[in-house]
Design an enzyme around this catalytic site. Sequence first.
Site, PDB file in Angstrom:
ATOM      1  N   GLY A  38       3.629 -93.674   1.790  1.00 41.98           N
ATOM      2  CA  GLY A  38       4.357 -94.777   1.159  1.00 41.98           C
ATOM      3  C   GLY A  38       3.954 -95.059  -0.272  1.00 41.98           C
ATOM      4  O   GLY A  38       4.278 -96.116  -0.818  1.00 41.98           O
ATOM      5  N   ILE A  56       4.678-107.186  -8.370  1.00 45.87           N
ATOM      6  CA  ILE A  56       5.947-107.741  -8.851  1.00 45.87           C
ATOM      7  C   ILE A  56       6.924-108.035  -7.697  1.00 45.87           C
ATOM      8  O   ILE A  56       7.779-108.898  -7.813  1.00 45.87           O
ATOM      9  CB  ILE A  56       6.573-106.806  -9.918  1.00 45.87           C
ATOM     10  N   HIS A  92      -3.879-102.500  -2.407  1.00 41.70           N
ATOM     11  CA  HIS A  92      -3.132-103.731  -2.169  1.00 41.70           C
ATOM     12  C   HIS A  92      -4.085-104.762  -1.575  1.00 41.70           C
ATOM     13  O   HIS A  92      -4.862-104.433  -0.668  1.00 41.70           O
ATOM     14  CB  HIS A  92      -1.992-103.479  -1.181  1.00 41.70           C
ATOM     15  N   HIS A 152      -4.396 -97.469  -6.472  1.00 44.75           N
ATOM     16  CA  HIS A 152      -4.444 -98.927  -6.403  1.00 44.75           C
ATOM     17  C   HIS A 152      -4.657 -99.348  -4.964  1.00 44.75           C
ATOM     18  O   HIS A 152      -4.292 -98.641  -4.028  1.00 44.75           O
ATOM     19  CB  HIS A 152      -3.155 -99.546  -6.963  1.00 44.75           C
TER      20      HIS A 152
HETATM   21  P1  5GP Z   1       2.615 -98.218  -3.581  1.00 43.68           P
HETATM   22  O1  5GP Z   1       3.818 -98.137  -2.713  1.00 43.68           O
HETATM   23  O2  5GP Z   1       2.578 -97.137  -4.635  1.00 43.68           O
HETATM   24  O3  5GP Z   1       1.339 -98.303  -2.774  1.00 43.68           O
HETATM   25  O4  5GP Z   1       2.701 -99.622  -4.283  1.00 43.68           O
HETATM   26  C1  5GP Z   1       3.191 -99.818  -5.562  1.00 43.68           C
HETATM   27  C2  5GP Z   1       3.335-101.310  -5.740  1.00 43.68           C
HETATM   28  O5  5GP Z   1       3.540-101.565  -7.114  1.00 43.68           O
HETATM   29  C3  5GP Z   1       4.508-101.899  -4.984  1.00 43.68           C
HETATM   30  O6  5GP Z   1       4.051-102.908  -4.079  1.00 43.68           O
HETATM   31  C4  5GP Z   1       5.391-102.484  -6.080  1.00 43.68           C
HETATM   32  O7  5GP Z   1       5.990-103.712  -5.717  1.00 43.68           O
HETATM   33  C5  5GP Z   1       4.429-102.638  -7.236  1.00 43.68           C
HETATM   34  N1  5GP Z   1       5.058-102.516  -8.549  1.00 43.68           N
HETATM   35  C6  5GP Z   1       5.988-101.595  -8.935  1.00 43.68           C
HETATM   36  N2  5GP Z   1       6.309-101.761 -10.226  1.00 43.68           N
HETATM   37  C7  5GP Z   1       5.562-102.802 -10.676  1.00 43.68           C
HETATM   38  C8  5GP Z   1       5.453-103.443 -11.950  1.00 43.68           C
HETATM   39  O8  5GP Z   1       6.100-103.097 -12.926  1.00 43.68           O
HETATM   40  N3  5GP Z   1       4.585-104.483 -12.038  1.00 43.68           N
HETATM   41  C9  5GP Z   1       3.847-104.904 -10.973  1.00 43.68           C
HETATM   42  N4  5GP Z   1       3.019-105.936 -11.162  1.00 43.68           N
HETATM   43  N5  5GP Z   1       3.918-104.318  -9.757  1.00 43.68           N
HETATM   44  C10 5GP Z   1       4.764-103.279  -9.615  1.00 43.68           C
END
Ligand code: 5GP
Length: 112
Positions: free
Chosen positions: A95, A33, A104, A102
Site C-alpha cells: 500500500g 493531507i 504513519h 515514512h
Molecule cells: P503511503 O500509502 O505511501 O504509506 O502513505 C502516503 C501518505 O501520504 C498518504 O496517507 C497520503 O494521504 C499522504 N500524502 C500524499 N500526498 C501528501 C501531501 O502532499 N502532503 C501531505 N501532508 N501528505 C500527503
Amino acid sequence: MPEVPCLFCRIVARESPAEIEYEDDLAVAFKDIYPKAPTHLLIVPRRHVESVAMLRDEDLGLVGHCFMVAKRLGERKGLAERGYRVNANCGPEGGQVVYHLHFHFLAGRRGG
Ligand code: 5GP
Ligand code: ZN
C-alpha cells in the site's frame, strides 16, 4: 538549482507546504493531507530512503530514531496511555504510494 522530484523531500526542504508538528536533525513529522484517523501524522526521515525494502544496515539508528519521535509525539499529545499506531507501508502490495520512507502515526480511533 535542480528540482527535487520527491514530494516528501520537498516538504522536508520546506519547498512544499505541510503542517509540520515536529522536527529535529534527522526527522520531520507533519499532518497527513488525507487523515485516516483523528490524529494522523507522517514521521519522515530527512534523508531520502525509498522504502523499508531499501533500508541498509547503517539505517538502523535512523529507523530507531523515527520510533523515538513517535514516542515523543505520543507524550506531547497526551496519547501515551490511550495509545496509537505506528506503521510503514512497503511496496505496491504493502500500500505504499509515496516512495520516501515514512511512518504513519495514527490515534484517536480504536485500531488506528
Ligand atoms: P503511503 O500509502 O505511501 O504509506 O502513505 C502516503 C501518505 O501520504 C498518504 O496517507 C497520503 O494521504 C499522504 N500524502 C500524499 N500526498 C501528501 C501531501 O502532499 N502532503 C501531505 N501532508 N501528505 C500527503
Ligand atoms: Zn524523498
